[in-house]
Design an enzyme around this catalytic site. Sequence first.
Site, PDB file in Angstrom:
ATOM      1  N   LYS A   1     -12.231 -11.677   1.008  1.00  0.00           N
ATOM      2  CA  LYS A   1     -11.983 -10.396   0.341  1.00  0.00           C
ATOM      3  C   LYS A   1     -12.693 -10.397  -1.005  1.00  0.00           C
ATOM      4  O   LYS A   1     -12.431 -11.265  -1.849  1.00  0.00           O
ATOM      5  CB  LYS A   1     -10.476 -10.187   0.154  1.00  0.00           C
ATOM      6  CG  LYS A   1     -10.104  -9.017  -0.761  1.00  0.00           C
ATOM      7  CD  LYS A   1      -8.588  -8.829  -0.876  1.00  0.00           C
ATOM      8  CE  LYS A   1      -8.235  -7.741  -1.902  1.00  0.00           C
ATOM      9  NZ  LYS A   1      -6.771  -7.534  -2.041  1.00  0.00           N
TER      10      LYS A   1
ATOM     11  N   ASP B   1      -9.575  -4.350  -8.522  1.00  0.00           N
ATOM     12  CA  ASP B   1      -8.587  -3.601  -7.738  1.00  0.00           C
ATOM     13  C   ASP B   1      -7.677  -2.825  -8.676  1.00  0.00           C
ATOM     14  O   ASP B   1      -6.668  -3.338  -9.156  1.00  0.00           O
ATOM     15  CB  ASP B   1      -7.770  -4.552  -6.851  1.00  0.00           C
ATOM     16  CG  ASP B   1      -6.772  -3.796  -5.986  1.00  0.00           C
ATOM     17  OD1 ASP B   1      -6.875  -2.548  -5.911  1.00  0.00           O
ATOM     18  OD2 ASP B   1      -5.891  -4.452  -5.384  1.00  0.00           O
TER      19      ASP B   1
ATOM     20  N   LYS C   1      -2.350   1.193  -9.634  1.00  0.00           N
ATOM     21  CA  LYS C   1      -1.428   0.138 -10.063  1.00  0.00           C
ATOM     22  C   LYS C   1      -0.884   0.427 -11.461  1.00  0.00           C
ATOM     23  O   LYS C   1      -1.473   1.201 -12.213  1.00  0.00           O
ATOM     24  CB  LYS C   1      -2.176  -1.207 -10.116  1.00  0.00           C
ATOM     25  CG  LYS C   1      -2.501  -1.820  -8.774  1.00  0.00           C
ATOM     26  CD  LYS C   1      -3.194  -3.164  -8.962  1.00  0.00           C
ATOM     27  CE  LYS C   1      -3.557  -3.815  -7.642  1.00  0.00           C
ATOM     28  NZ  LYS C   1      -2.389  -4.135  -6.784  1.00  0.00           N
TER      29      LYS C   1
ATOM     30  N   ASP D   1      -9.578 -10.260  -7.865  1.00  0.00           N
ATOM     31  CA  ASP D   1      -9.313  -9.861  -6.482  1.00  0.00           C
ATOM     32  C   ASP D   1     -10.515 -10.106  -5.563  1.00  0.00           C
ATOM     33  O   ASP D   1     -10.477  -9.766  -4.383  1.00  0.00           O
ATOM     34  CB  ASP D   1      -8.897  -8.383  -6.452  1.00  0.00           C
ATOM     35  CG  ASP D   1      -7.892  -8.070  -5.353  1.00  0.00           C
ATOM     36  OD1 ASP D   1      -7.208  -9.008  -4.889  1.00  0.00           O
ATOM     37  OD2 ASP D   1      -7.791  -6.898  -4.965  1.00  0.00           O
TER      38      ASP D   1
ATOM     39  N   ASP E   1      -3.970   1.066  -2.160  1.00  0.00           N
ATOM     40  CA  ASP E   1      -3.860  -0.252  -2.785  1.00  0.00           C
ATOM     41  C   ASP E   1      -3.802  -1.375  -1.735  1.00  0.00           C
ATOM     42  O   ASP E   1      -3.855  -2.544  -2.077  1.00  0.00           O
ATOM     43  CB  ASP E   1      -2.610  -0.284  -3.683  1.00  0.00           C
ATOM     44  CG  ASP E   1      -2.670  -1.387  -4.730  1.00  0.00           C
ATOM     45  OD1 ASP E   1      -3.753  -2.000  -4.890  1.00  0.00           O
ATOM     46  OD2 ASP E   1      -1.644  -1.632  -5.384  1.00  0.00           O
TER      47      ASP E   1
ATOM     48  N   GLU F   1      -6.136  -2.327   0.123  1.00  0.00           N
ATOM     49  CA  GLU F   1      -7.576  -2.196   0.388  1.00  0.00           C
ATOM     50  C   GLU F   1      -8.205  -3.490   0.907  1.00  0.00           C
ATOM     51  O   GLU F   1      -9.265  -3.446   1.523  1.00  0.00           O
ATOM     52  CB  GLU F   1      -8.290  -1.738  -0.884  1.00  0.00           C
ATOM     53  CG  GLU F   1      -8.643  -2.850  -1.888  1.00  0.00           C
ATOM     54  CD  GLU F   1      -7.442  -3.584  -2.453  1.00  0.00           C
ATOM     55  OE1 GLU F   1      -6.347  -3.014  -2.463  1.00  0.00           O
ATOM     56  OE2 GLU F   1      -7.625  -4.745  -2.878  1.00  0.00           O
TER      57      GLU F   1
ATOM     58  N   ARG G   1      -7.269  -5.586   3.305  1.00  0.00           N
ATOM     59  CA  ARG G   1      -7.338  -5.589   4.772  1.00  0.00           C
ATOM     60  C   ARG G   1      -8.387  -4.600   5.261  1.00  0.00           C
ATOM     61  O   ARG G   1      -9.003  -4.796   6.307  1.00  0.00           O
ATOM     62  CB  ARG G   1      -5.934  -5.282   5.335  1.00  0.00           C
ATOM     63  CG  ARG G   1      -5.380  -3.951   4.933  1.00  0.00           C
ATOM     64  CD  ARG G   1      -3.856  -3.876   5.044  1.00  0.00           C
ATOM     65  NE  ARG G   1      -3.179  -4.627   4.003  1.00  0.00           N
ATOM     66  CZ  ARG G   1      -1.870  -4.747   3.880  1.00  0.00           C
ATOM     67  NH1 ARG G   1      -1.067  -4.164   4.759  1.00  0.00           N
ATOM     68  NH2 ARG G   1      -1.333  -5.456   2.907  1.00  0.00           N
TER      69      ARG G   1
HETATM   70  N1  BES Z   1      -4.858  -7.403  -4.689  1.00  0.00           N
HETATM   71  C1  BES Z   1      -3.542  -6.981  -4.344  1.00  0.00           C
HETATM   72  C2  BES Z   1      -2.592  -8.148  -4.094  1.00  0.00           C
HETATM   73  C3  BES Z   1      -2.270  -9.041  -5.252  1.00  0.00           C
HETATM   74  C4  BES Z   1      -1.127  -8.834  -5.985  1.00  0.00           C
HETATM   75  C5  BES Z   1      -3.069 -10.122  -5.543  1.00  0.00           C
HETATM   76  C6  BES Z   1      -0.819  -9.693  -7.020  1.00  0.00           C
HETATM   77  C7  BES Z   1      -2.751 -10.972  -6.586  1.00  0.00           C
HETATM   78  C8  BES Z   1      -1.618 -10.756  -7.318  1.00  0.00           C
HETATM   79  C9  BES Z   1      -3.578  -6.140  -3.071  1.00  0.00           C
HETATM   80  O1  BES Z   1      -4.728  -5.396  -2.888  1.00  0.00           O
HETATM   81  C10 BES Z   1      -2.432  -5.190  -3.094  1.00  0.00           C
HETATM   82  O2  BES Z   1      -2.421  -4.341  -3.936  1.00  0.00           O
HETATM   83  N2  BES Z   1      -1.498  -5.364  -2.159  1.00  0.00           N
HETATM   84  C11 BES Z   1      -0.376  -4.511  -2.032  1.00  0.00           C
HETATM   85  C12 BES Z   1      -0.237  -4.138  -0.569  1.00  0.00           C
HETATM   86  C13 BES Z   1       0.738  -3.030  -0.295  1.00  0.00           C
HETATM   87  C14 BES Z   1       0.239  -1.742  -0.904  1.00  0.00           C
HETATM   88  C15 BES Z   1       0.903  -2.874   1.209  1.00  0.00           C
HETATM   89  C16 BES Z   1       0.844  -5.281  -2.504  1.00  0.00           C
HETATM   90  O3  BES Z   1       0.965  -6.474  -2.246  1.00  0.00           O
HETATM   91  O4  BES Z   1       1.690  -4.670  -3.172  1.00  0.00           O
HETATM   92 ZN    ZN Z   2      -6.420  -6.106  -3.767  1.00  0.00          ZN
HETATM   93 MN    MN Z   3      -4.666  -3.500  -3.836  1.00  0.00          MN
END
Ligand code: BES
Ligand code: ZN
Ligand code: MN
Length: 512
Positions: free
Chosen positions: A271, A276, A283, A294, A353, A355, A357
């Site tokens: 990824k 992000d 966010k 990210d 968010d 993104e 996947r």
């Molecule tokens: N990049 C984030 C995940 C992340 C969070 C990495 C904290 C490192 C530290 C990812 O893209 C994300 O935002 N994931 C969401 C998914 C949800 C919207 C299904 C999450 O984990 O809240």
């Molecule tokens: Zn992310």
């Molecule tokens: Mn995200």
Amino acid sequence: MLAALCLAAPAAAQRTLDFAPYAVPTEGAVAVTVRQGAPLEGAFAEVDRASNGALQRAVAAAGFLGDRGVVLNLPGVGPYRQVLLVGVGSDAPSARLLEDVGGLVGQWGVLSAVPKIELLWPDATLPAAGAHLALGASLGQYTFRTYRNAKPGAPVLGQGELVLRVADADASRRAWDADWSAVAAGVRFSRDLVTEPANTIYPESFVERTRAAFAGVPNVSIEVLDVPAMQKLGMNSILHVGQGSQRPPRLLVVRYRGGARDEAPVAFVGKGITFDSGGISLKDAANMWRMKYDMTGAASVTGTVLSLAKRGAKVNAIAVAALAENMPSGTAGRPGDVVRTMSGKTYEIMSTDAEGRMVLVDAIWFVQERDRPRVVVDVATLTGSQVTALGDEYAGLFSRDEALAADLLAAGTASGEDVWRLPLHPSYAKDLESPIADLRNGGSTPGAGASVGAFFIGSWIQEGVAWAHLDIASMAWREAPVLPTVPLGATGYGVRLLDRYVRDHVETGAAR
Ligand code: BES
Ligand code: ZN
Ligand code: MN
């Protein structure tokens, strides 16, 4: 201007690493290991003798017991300017232990003004011990100084040399040059890219930095897909993530051929969200700055293949970096949008968010179609849920292939980059049902978010391919230097794990 900035070599002046036959110096700065209970033996005993017992008296006064990972810095002991004691506990010596010793000395060296540090390791039982000390030292003394101006008049720290005095100096030097320095280079490459902020590292500059790192490395070819190339292939999923940004997305493919001609490759897919923001599903402001990391998955898979190529590993391996910037704007994708991916499968966006996947499934589909890998391991800072579940001790491992899961668990233990297996229960598919598309990109209820994300990615894996997903959200970044070989900030997590996996389970012919 920006291009010049991002191409500037990381200005990290560090101690050079040199190898010398074991001998006890009679002055200067020395580092010696001490076992649990501080028995007077080995280099510790010899340095104590050279200081007429002053070392042992200082150790007793400080209450230093040689616990693993505990360091005692003693200035002005006998004829020595500094004696650095490194506790190694009571575990039998191992490559991992040596790397930690090297890492602790390396970290100490960053803060020290002494021009020369000599690390003493007389024990000849571990082959090429000095190479493992050097790997640890190289990783422990990692710093990123590109944007820091020196303060006028401040002492110069962390420069000079670190001499590894070991029983087999020549063998150690050879093992370092031919093998372990490549692993260090891969980790350092990853850390450099992750530490760079998102105004210097974006999809195109990530590609340029990768090209520079691989320049002159044999048996490597680099393919880069720009927006028109991805449009032609129907890669609407990665394009959708990138469409809100001024910085266009890229798919970067690094192929290394070190194995047999007819051997199906191992593909590592990362990824690579260079920032992000969450996109339209924006966010919170508080920790958003960290989301420059990210793209750690992409940096680590690219760093892994850099290590494999530099050490001439006997494997065919591919790194695929799915690079995009996730930004909100008038051109950004929206929640509710439906995306048709390269495979033809569609999904509905619940959150922009989620993104990671989205970029990964096109990258994974592409490499399966183009290269027919036998193993696909994707690496991603995918979910906050993984952070909640495992903290900063383990990455999350998801796989339906028992042998691959076992190999990655073993590689985690051997490398010190641990993974913990989490489930892919079929019931998680319910969270991904959409009334208007084949899938949706996120769970509706707060629940097993890391597993749901893994399940989504797994829906793009073709029959017969051994697949594992590593959610490294908690491992990519450290707020404090708590591990000997991992400084504060970017960890480069994944490079040592995947190098180990290839070393122990693919190169030996043990993998499927
Ligand atoms: N990049 C984030 C995940 C992340 C969070 C990495 C904290 C490192 C530290 C990812 O893209 C994300 O935002 N994931 C969401 C998914 C949800 C919207 C299904 C999450 O984990 O809240
Ligand atoms: Zn992310
Ligand atoms: Mn995200």
